[in-house]
Motif scaffolding. Structure first.
Motif, PDB file in Angstrom:
ATOM      1  N   VAL A  24      73.830   7.428  76.175  1.00 36.84           N
ATOM      2  CA  VAL A  24      72.977   7.328  74.981  1.00 36.84           C
ATOM      3  C   VAL A  24      73.754   6.717  73.814  1.00 36.84           C
ATOM      4  O   VAL A  24      73.228   5.899  73.056  1.00 36.84           O
ATOM      5  N   ILE A  25      75.026   7.091  73.676  1.00 37.97           N
ATOM      6  CA  ILE A  25      75.850   6.550  72.594  1.00 37.97           C
ATOM      7  C   ILE A  25      76.025   5.045  72.744  1.00 37.97           C
ATOM      8  O   ILE A  25      75.882   4.285  71.771  1.00 37.97           O
ATOM      9  N   ILE A  26      76.314   4.586  73.948  1.00 42.09           N
ATOM     10  CA  ILE A  26      76.533   3.157  74.168  1.00 42.09           C
ATOM     11  C   ILE A  26      75.244   2.370  73.910  1.00 42.09           C
ATOM     12  O   ILE A  26      75.263   1.336  73.213  1.00 42.09           O
ATOM     13  N   VAL A  27      74.129   2.842  74.448  1.00 44.59           N
ATOM     14  CA  VAL A  27      72.857   2.145  74.236  1.00 44.59           C
ATOM     15  C   VAL A  27      72.495   2.135  72.752  1.00 44.59           C
ATOM     16  O   VAL A  27      72.077   1.108  72.194  1.00 44.59           O
ATOM     17  N   GLY A  28      72.656   3.264  72.077  1.00 44.00           N
ATOM     18  CA  GLY A  28      72.350   3.324  70.652  1.00 44.00           C
ATOM     19  C   GLY A  28      73.239   2.423  69.824  1.00 44.00           C
ATOM     20  O   GLY A  28      72.774   1.773  68.880  1.00 44.00           O
ATOM     21  N   GLY A  29      74.530   2.369  70.163  1.00 48.52           N
ATOM     22  CA  GLY A  29      75.434   1.495  69.433  1.00 48.52           C
ATOM     23  C   GLY A  29      75.079   0.031  69.588  1.00 48.52           C
ATOM     24  O   GLY A  29      75.143  -0.745  68.619  1.00 48.52           O
ATOM     25  N   LEU A  30      74.691  -0.370  70.804  1.00 47.98           N
ATOM     26  CA  LEU A  30      74.294  -1.761  71.025  1.00 47.98           C
ATOM     27  C   LEU A  30      73.013  -2.104  70.264  1.00 47.98           C
ATOM     28  O   LEU A  30      72.871  -3.213  69.729  1.00 47.98           O
ATOM     29  N   LEU A  31      72.067  -1.157  70.221  1.00 47.94           N
ATOM     30  CA  LEU A  31      70.838  -1.409  69.461  1.00 47.94           C
ATOM     31  C   LEU A  31      71.122  -1.526  67.965  1.00 47.94           C
ATOM     32  O   LEU A  31      70.559  -2.381  67.276  1.00 47.94           O
ATOM     33  N   LEU A  32      71.998  -0.680  67.456  1.00 45.56           N
ATOM     34  CA  LEU A  32      72.340  -0.758  66.029  1.00 45.56           C
ATOM     35  C   LEU A  32      73.133  -2.009  65.704  1.00 45.56           C
ATOM     36  O   LEU A  32      73.141  -2.457  64.546  1.00 45.56           O
ATOM     37  N   ALA A  33      73.818  -2.583  66.702  1.00 41.71           N
ATOM     38  CA  ALA A  33      74.602  -3.802  66.469  1.00 41.71           C
ATOM     39  C   ALA A  33      73.742  -5.053  66.465  1.00 41.71           C
ATOM     40  O   ALA A  33      74.244  -6.138  66.123  1.00 41.71           O
ATOM     41  N   LEU A  34      72.467  -4.951  66.851  1.00 41.13           N
ATOM     42  CA  LEU A  34      71.589  -6.115  66.792  1.00 41.13           C
ATOM     43  C   LEU A  34      71.454  -6.590  65.345  1.00 41.13           C
ATOM     44  O   LEU A  34      71.432  -5.778  64.414  1.00 41.13           O
TER      45      LEU A  34
ATOM     46  N   SER B 103      76.394   5.457  65.945  1.00 41.21           N
ATOM     47  CA  SER B 103      75.712   5.954  67.137  1.00 41.21           C
ATOM     48  C   SER B 103      76.329   7.263  67.622  1.00 41.21           C
ATOM     49  O   SER B 103      75.613   8.195  68.003  1.00 41.21           O
ATOM     50  N   VAL B 104      77.651   7.346  67.619  1.00 43.91           N
ATOM     51  CA  VAL B 104      78.316   8.601  68.003  1.00 43.91           C
ATOM     52  C   VAL B 104      77.931   9.714  67.047  1.00 43.91           C
ATOM     53  O   VAL B 104      77.612  10.838  67.460  1.00 43.91           O
ATOM     54  N   SER B 105      77.943   9.413  65.748  1.00 42.17           N
ATOM     55  CA  SER B 105      77.616  10.419  64.747  1.00 42.17           C
ATOM     56  C   SER B 105      76.174  10.894  64.877  1.00 42.17           C
ATOM     57  O   SER B 105      75.893  12.093  64.736  1.00 42.17           O
ATOM     58  N   ALA B 106      75.237   9.979  65.166  1.00 39.78           N
ATOM     59  CA  ALA B 106      73.832  10.363  65.300  1.00 39.78           C
ATOM     60  C   ALA B 106      73.584  11.123  66.595  1.00 39.78           C
ATOM     61  O   ALA B 106      72.896  12.153  66.599  1.00 39.78           O
ATOM     62  N   THR B 107      74.126  10.643  67.708  1.00 44.16           N
ATOM     63  CA  THR B 107      73.905  11.309  68.990  1.00 44.16           C
ATOM     64  C   THR B 107      74.557  12.680  69.017  1.00 44.16           C
ATOM     65  O   THR B 107      74.015  13.624  69.611  1.00 44.16           O
ATOM     66  N   CYS B 108      75.723  12.805  68.390  1.00 43.05           N
ATOM     67  CA  CYS B 108      76.415  14.090  68.317  1.00 43.05           C
ATOM     68  C   CYS B 108      75.964  14.909  67.119  1.00 43.05           C
ATOM     69  O   CYS B 108      76.628  15.900  66.769  1.00 43.05           O
TER      70      CYS B 108
END
Length: 628
Positions: A155-165, A192-197
């Motif tokens: 989830v962190i990796i997918v979220g980080g990639l989406l935020l990097a768009l 993304s780490v901060s939001a997922t965690c």
């Protein structure tokens, strides 16, 4: 023809499996196409090609659904299990019919309404498939701890990639190239780490540096991280009317920390109803707080939902630049944000236990034995009321003690009699958030109560926390509250209140010379005491090690700020003295690791890395060391 040459005839089940594999590939391509279409100012591929990929995925999806229903032995049951898929298809067909009536050739024109509906349906189906796949992983040999850590990492990796768009961030950030691009990617992964965690530490301003698309991604990450992918998978399985397997029930029992395996289904339903119900009520209370400068009604609705989700999931993300400091005097902060933090931090087993006790007492007082699917059996309702468990009593008492004690301590430490005047140049004080010591007694008492609740582990603040605004004693007390955190099986972090309460009862038993650890006329197993000690010792050791590393990477920063930031990250709190934006690249990686360990849990992560326990079949001779 194949039968004539002696080749095996493919079965219907094999065809369905083949279609599912094609559907998985098509869904992944459709997701990439949607990201390329909406994530860039100018898509790298023609929009018509991207829409064609999405239409192809929708067609494969319909074929796979039809094949699964046709080959099922009980077609009515198969249709009922896939009611959400049918609902998505009917929604698309309804929009398609409307487009036919208006334009005549919707597929050729690919109007925005039809394509948008199709994209929403594809995203919804992809999300459902992802969480159900995560639940199916529980049937394998992967341990619950390893499954939890892996799901959070994905989830962190997918979220980080989406935020990097590019379209997820503000225009002044999306055009950065070279080293600035990699810095932006790192900052998006940090967010993304901060939001997922469910932490709340940020290097970007959530309300300014992220667009609405990026803010939606953040709030979705907060919701998924707060509840966990296992609970979402169980929810979709239950909505589909499917019976959970034994391993799935065991995984959900671990995710919800529920003791009774037969009530896992009820617990999952209760978690979802409680979560969304509390968030909607909190959002309704928050709506009048946002002033007209926030924007029209739609903006204020989004603000309300965003902060309600962040509060219940104990994530300190806020859209205003100064967090909730500008709304320090609003009653909604104390009547909505604060109760959401406490309810989310109590843990779902405690809320479920309180719900059953309340319903049984109401039914007993009214003389009716009526129950529902989430309540105790009729025979127990007619007898005595449902007793609260030892876990619930420990959580409620320790939570009340920490909130009241923390509020009294902050009210005392941040008073002028204790701290004295805040000696800052007027031009510096004007740029800094208001300090608690500068508030009148009534406002300082309310702020002290809020700042005692928010380290449990929400991360919102209504006063400045920088060294010039917050005393050293107040910062240390806040770090103690952040280290303890909330309660197990909830949305909070820290070593948990039950661990500290168990160790306190163990120390009290030693002082009294008692062999057993007791609380509320119950004996606590020594295994639970040892586990509580291991949780506290592991997190304390981890904080000490990470503090040493941050002192090396963040040269020139004060030890108090480093320690405060690290305890906030490990406790998944999100309170900050302002050090987050000044962290080096190495320091940001260390804080990201601290947030991940704090959310997953040091014991869970250690078990996931070391594998299953192998108890010894022998004992060494006993010898008593000198203690104390």
């Amino acid at each position: 023809m194949k039968r004539a040459f002696g080749l095996p005839q493919p079965s219907a089940a094999a065809s369905v499996i083949w279609l599912r594999r094609v559907l998985g590939v098509a869904a992944a391509l459709a997701l990439v196409a949607i990201c390329l279409e909406y994530g860039f100012e100018r898509p790298p591929l023609p929009v018509s090609l991207l829409v064609a990929v999405q239409l192809f995925a929708a067609g494969v999806f319909v074929l796979a659904l039809a094949a699964a229903v046709v080959t099922a032995p009980r077609k009515g049951a198969a249709l009922r299990r896939r009611w959400y898929d049918i609902l998505l298809i009917l929604g698309c067909l309804l929009v398609l019919g409307a487009e036919v009536a208006v334009h005549g050739e919707p597929l050729a024109q690919a109007s925005s309404l039809y394509v948008s509906t199709l994209q929403v349906a594809l995203l919804a189906r992809f999300a459902i498939g992802a969480v159900r796949f995560n639940l199916r992983l529980a049937r394998g040999r992967l341990s619950p701890g390893g499954l939890m850590a892996l799901s959070f990492l994905v989830v962190i990796i997918v979220g980080g990639l989406l935020l990097a768009l590019p379209k997820a961030t503000a225009p002044e950030l999306r055009h950065e190239e070279g080293d600035y691009f990699y810095k932006r990617l790192l900052n998006c992964m940090f967010t993304s780490v901060s939001a997922t965690c469910v932490t709340g530490l940020t290097v970007y301003d959530t309300g300014k540096d992220f667009t609405r698309f990026g803010q939606i991604v953040i709030v979705v990450l907060i919701q998924v991280g707060g509840l966990g992918t296992m609970i979402f998978g169980g929810m979709f399985g239950i909505l589909a009317g499917r019976q959970l397997s034994l391993r799935e029930s065991l995984a959900l029992r671990d995710a919800t920390s529920h003791q009774t395996l037969g009530e896992v289904r009820k617990m999952v339903v209760f978690v979802m109803v409680c979560t969304f119900g509390c968030e909607l009520v909190g959002a309704a209370l928050l709506y009048p707080m946002w002033k007209a400068e926030v924007g029209p009604a739609t903006e204020r609705i989004f603000y309300s939902l965003f902060h309600a989700v962040a509060a219940f999931c104990n994530a300190g993300f806020a859209l205003p630049r100064d967090n909730l400091v500008p709304y320090r005097g609003a009653w909604q902060v104390y009547a909505s944000i604060m109760p959401l933090i406490v309810i989310g931090g109590l843990g779902f087993p405690v809320l479920f236990d309180l719900y059953r006790a309340l319903r049984s007492r109401l039914a007993r007082s009214s003389g009716s034995g009526a129950t529902d699917a989430l309540v105790v059996p009729r025979s127990r309702v007619r007898g005595r009321s449902h007793p609260l468990s030892l876990h619930t009593k420990l959580v409620l008492v320790s939570t009340a003690v920490l909130i009241v004690g923390g509020a009294l301590g902050l009210f005392l430490f941040e008073s002028r009699d204790w701290r004295g005047e805040r000696r800052l140049p007027p031009e510096v004080a004007a740029r800094m958030p208001p300090a608690m010591v500068d508030l009148p007694p009534a406002a300082r008492a309310a702020a002290a109560l809020f700042q005692s609740v928010t380290p449990r582990t929400a991360g919102f603040n209504v006063v400045g926390l920088d060294p010039g605004s917050f005393s050293t004693a107040g910062a240390f007390l806040t770090m103690l509250l952040m280290f303890i955190g909330g309660s197990p099986a909830g949305t909070a972090g820290g070593v948990k209140t039950v661990s500290v309460a168990t160790l306190f009862l163990g120390a009290y038993a030693v002082l009294r010379g008692r062999t057993n650890v007791e609380g509320f006329r119950r004996t606590i197993p020594l295994a639970a005491v040892r586990r509580a000690g291991m949780v506290v010792a592991l997190l304390f050791t981890f904080i000490c090690l990470m503090t040493l590393l941050l002192c090396v990477t963040e040269r020139g920063e004060s030890l108090l700020e480093i320690q405060f930031e690290l305890v906030s990250a490990c406790g998944t709190v999100g309170l900050s003295t302002g050090l987050t934006t000044r962290l080096t690249v190495a320091g940001r990686f260390l804080i990201m690791l601290a947030m991940f360990v704090g959310r997953v849990g040091p014991v869970t992560l250690l078990v996931a890395l070391t594998g299953r326990a192998s108890p010894a079949r022998y004992d060494y001779p006993e010898e008593q060391p000198v203690i104390g």
